[in-house]
Design an enzyme around this catalytic site. Structure first.
Site, PDB file in Angstrom:
ATOM      1  N   ARG A 102      -3.337  65.456  62.696  1.00  0.00           N
ATOM      2  CA  ARG A 102      -3.628  64.629  61.516  1.00  0.00           C
ATOM      3  C   ARG A 102      -4.394  63.375  61.935  1.00  0.00           C
ATOM      4  O   ARG A 102      -5.239  62.865  61.210  1.00  0.00           O
ATOM      5  CB  ARG A 102      -2.340  64.262  60.766  1.00  0.00           C
ATOM      6  CG  ARG A 102      -2.564  63.259  59.652  1.00  0.00           C
ATOM      7  CD  ARG A 102      -1.550  63.249  58.516  1.00  0.00           C
ATOM      8  NE  ARG A 102      -0.206  63.615  58.867  1.00  0.00           N
ATOM      9  CZ  ARG A 102       0.694  62.799  59.447  1.00  0.00           C
ATOM     10  NH1 ARG A 102       0.371  61.569  59.752  1.00  0.00           N
ATOM     11  NH2 ARG A 102       1.905  63.247  59.700  1.00  0.00           N
TER      12      ARG A 102
ATOM     13  N   TYR B 242     -20.839  61.619  39.530  1.00  0.00           N
ATOM     14  CA  TYR B 242     -20.214  62.921  39.686  1.00  0.00           C
ATOM     15  C   TYR B 242     -18.942  62.931  38.825  1.00  0.00           C
ATOM     16  O   TYR B 242     -18.138  61.994  38.888  1.00  0.00           O
ATOM     17  CB  TYR B 242     -19.873  63.149  41.164  1.00  0.00           C
ATOM     18  CG  TYR B 242     -19.091  64.404  41.384  1.00  0.00           C
ATOM     19  CD1 TYR B 242     -19.670  65.648  41.183  1.00  0.00           C
ATOM     20  CD2 TYR B 242     -17.750  64.365  41.743  1.00  0.00           C
ATOM     21  CE1 TYR B 242     -18.949  66.807  41.359  1.00  0.00           C
ATOM     22  CE2 TYR B 242     -17.024  65.527  41.928  1.00  0.00           C
ATOM     23  CZ  TYR B 242     -17.629  66.740  41.724  1.00  0.00           C
ATOM     24  OH  TYR B 242     -16.906  67.887  41.885  1.00  0.00           O
TER      25      TYR B 242
ATOM     26  N   ASP C 170     -22.568  56.910  47.605  1.00  0.00           N
ATOM     27  CA  ASP C 170     -22.359  58.358  47.679  1.00  0.00           C
ATOM     28  C   ASP C 170     -23.725  58.981  47.963  1.00  0.00           C
ATOM     29  O   ASP C 170     -24.613  58.974  47.113  1.00  0.00           O
ATOM     30  CB  ASP C 170     -21.782  58.867  46.343  1.00  0.00           C
ATOM     31  CG  ASP C 170     -21.487  60.366  46.368  1.00  0.00           C
ATOM     32  OD1 ASP C 170     -22.124  61.091  47.153  1.00  0.00           O
ATOM     33  OD2 ASP C 170     -20.636  60.809  45.567  1.00  0.00           O
TER      34      ASP C 170
ATOM     35  N   LYS D 230     -21.452  70.162  50.016  1.00  0.00           N
ATOM     36  CA  LYS D 230     -22.765  70.427  49.427  1.00  0.00           C
ATOM     37  C   LYS D 230     -23.800  70.692  50.530  1.00  0.00           C
ATOM     38  O   LYS D 230     -23.701  71.675  51.214  1.00  0.00           O
ATOM     39  CB  LYS D 230     -23.141  69.261  48.520  1.00  0.00           C
ATOM     40  CG  LYS D 230     -21.983  68.807  47.586  1.00  0.00           C
ATOM     41  CD  LYS D 230     -21.583  69.860  46.571  1.00  0.00           C
ATOM     42  CE  LYS D 230     -20.261  69.558  45.871  1.00  0.00           C
ATOM     43  NZ  LYS D 230     -20.194  68.275  45.179  1.00  0.00           N
TER      44      LYS D 230
END
Ligand SMILES: *Cc1c(COP(=O)(O)O)cnc(C)c1O
Length: 387
Positions: A46, A98, A170, A195
Site C-alpha cells: 500500500r 468531467y 486535470d 484514458k
C-alpha cells in the site's frame, strides 16, 4: 531525453541480473526486512511496490514533477486530492468538468464541508471575482470535457500565486506528451490514466503529479492512509501502455484533425468543438501552451433524432463511455458522462440532446469516415448517394 524516448525507456528497473527488457511484476503485498530497523526500501505494497514505483517515476518525469502517485482510478486520485482540504475551504472549479469530478465535488466533498464555485475558468476576470478568504485552490480541466473550452494555464497560475492558491490541472485530455501544466505554473497535475496513458481501454488508473516535495509529503501521507493504490499488474499494464503514448497521440491527433474537418462540412452537423480547428475561439492559446490539440471532438447535429440514429447505426465506432484508447468511441454526454449533472446546469453549458463526443482512435481514417457517413444517412436509399 525527448518525451518520445522517455515513454519507451522511462523505467529505471532494468533488472540487470536477468536482462529482462520489461519491468517485472512484483506481485507481493509485503516485504521481509533484513533486520530490526532495516528495510529494503519496500515494506508493504500500500505504501510502495517496486512495479508501481516504476510507473510513478515515468509519469513524474513526463509531467516534470518531483513525484507522481499512482491510484486505482482517476476518481480515486481526485478523492485523495480533496483530503488536502478541510471543512470550510473553498475551491474554484471549471464549470465544464468531467461528470464524475462534478459528482464528487457536488455530492461528496460538499457533504464533507468543502465549498465550490463552478466558474468558466477560460475567463480570468470571472475567476478573480470568485476568490474569497477561504479560497484554497483553483481546479481546472483544459480542454474541458465535453465542450472543449481552453484555460490559459500561465495566466491562471499567476492569479493563483498572487492569492496563495494551489493550481490543480486535470491533464487527462492532452497528456504530458502534448501539455505540461507544471511548466506553466501548476502545482498539481491530475490524470485519469485510464484514458490516453493506458491507451487500450483495458486498465483503470489515476495519477497525481506534484511540483514540490512538501505536496509530495502531504499526499503520500494521505495515499498510504486512504489506500486507493494501483495494483502491481495494473501498474505493469500502464508501463506497457505508456511505451506507445507518443505514436498513439500523433496518430489519434492526425485522425482527429481529418475527422473534425469532415464533420464541419457535413450538412447535418451544426457545430464542431475541436481545439485544433483554427476557428476554435481558443486556438491561439492552445498553440501557445500545448504541443498538440489531442483527439477529442464534440459536435452538435441538427436534431435529437439524428444523434440517436448515429449512436444506433455506428458499426466500427463503438458507442461507449470513456476515451483515449486506440478504438474510436462515441459518447452521448447527456445520457452517459454527464447524466448526474443537473439538467439546467448541463444545458446552460450546451450539453444537450444534440451533442455527441468522439474519442478518435488509430484506425484508418477512411474507415472512420465511411462509418460516420453511413450512420448519418437519412435512410437506406440515401446510402447509395452517400459514397
Ligand atoms: C475519466 C476521467 C476522469 C476520471 O477517471 P477514472 O479513471 O474514470 O476514474 C477524470 N477526469 C477526466 C478528464 C476524465 O476523462
Amino acid at each position: 531525453m525527448d518525451l518520445t524516448t522517455l515513454c519507451v525507456h522511462g523505467a529505471e528497473d532494468n533488472t540487470h541480473c536477468t536482462g529482462s527488457v520489461t519491468v517485472p511484476i512484483y506481485q507481493a503485498a509485503t516485504f521481509a526486512h533484513p533486520g530490526v530497523g532495516e528495510s529494503t526500501g519496500y515494506d508493504y505494497s500500500r505504501l510502495q511496490n517496486p512495479t508501481r514505483e516504476q510507473v510513478e517515476k515515468i509519469i513524474a518525469k513526463l509531467e516534470k514533477g518531483v513525484d507522481a502517485l499512482a491510484f486505482s482510478s482517476g476518481m480515486a486520485a481526485t478523492t485523495a486530492l480533496m483530503e488536502l482540504f478541510k471543512i470550510g475551504d473553498h475551491i474554484i472549479v471549471s464549470d465544464d468538468l468531467y461528470g464524475g469530478s462534478h459528482r464528487l465535488f457536488h455530492y461528496i466533498s460538499m457533504k464533507n464541508g468543502l465549498f465550490f464555485s463552478f466558474v468558466n475558468t477560460s475567463n480570468i476576470s470571472e475567476v478573480i471575482k470568485h476568490i474569497r478568504k477561504e479560497t484554497k485552490a483553483i481546479y481546472i480541466e483544459t480542454p474541458t470535457n465535453p465542450m472543449m473550452q481552453v484555460t490559459d494555464i500561465a495566466a491562471i497560475s499567476k492569479i493563483a500565486k498572487e492569492n496563495n492558491l494551489l493550481l490543480i490541472v486535470d491533464n487527462t485530455f492532452l497528456t504530458p506528451y502534448f501539455q505540461n501544466p507544471i511548466d506553466l505554473g501548476a502545482d498539481i497535475v491530475l490524470h485519469s490514466g485510464t484514458k490516453y496513458l493506458s491507451g487500450h481501454n483495458d486498465t483503470l488508473s489515476g495519477f497525481l503529479v506534484v511540483r514540490t516535495e512538501e505536496l509530495s509529503e502531504k499526499l503520500r501521507f494521505i495515499y498510504k492512509t486512504t489506500g486507493a493504490c494501483l495494483s502491481p499488474f495494473d501498474s505493469w499494464l500502464m508501463i506497457r501502455g505508456i511505451k506507445t503514448l507518443a505514436v498513439r497521440m500523433e496518430k489519434q491527433q492526425e485522425n482527429a484533425i481529418a475527422l473534425a474537418n469532415w464533420l464541419c462540412k457535413h450538412p447535418k452537423v451544426q457545430d464542431v468543438y475541436y481545439v485544433g480547428l483554427p476557428t476554435h475561439p481558443d486556438y491561439e492559446i492552445s498553440r501557445r501552451q500545448a504541443r498538440g490539440f489531442g483527439a477529442m471532438i464534440s459536435f452538435k447535429v441538427d436534431s435529437e433524432q439524428t444523434a440517436r440514429q448515429i449512436l444506433s447505426r455506428v458499426k466500427l465506432i463503438l458507442y461507449a463511455e470513456s476515451l483515449g484508447g486506440v478504438e474510436t468511441l462515441i459518447t452521448y454526454p447527456m445520457l452517459q458522462t454527464h447524466a448526474d449533472v443537473p439538467q439546467e446546469e448541463r444545458e446552460a453549458k450546451g450539453i444537450d440532446e444534440r451533442l455527441l463526443r468522439l474519442s478518435v482512435g488509430i484506425e484508418k481514417i477512411d474507415d472512420l469516415i465511411l462509418d460516420l457517413e453511413q450512420a448519418l444517412c437519412q435512410d437506406k436509399l440515401e446510402i447509395y448517394g452517400c459514397d
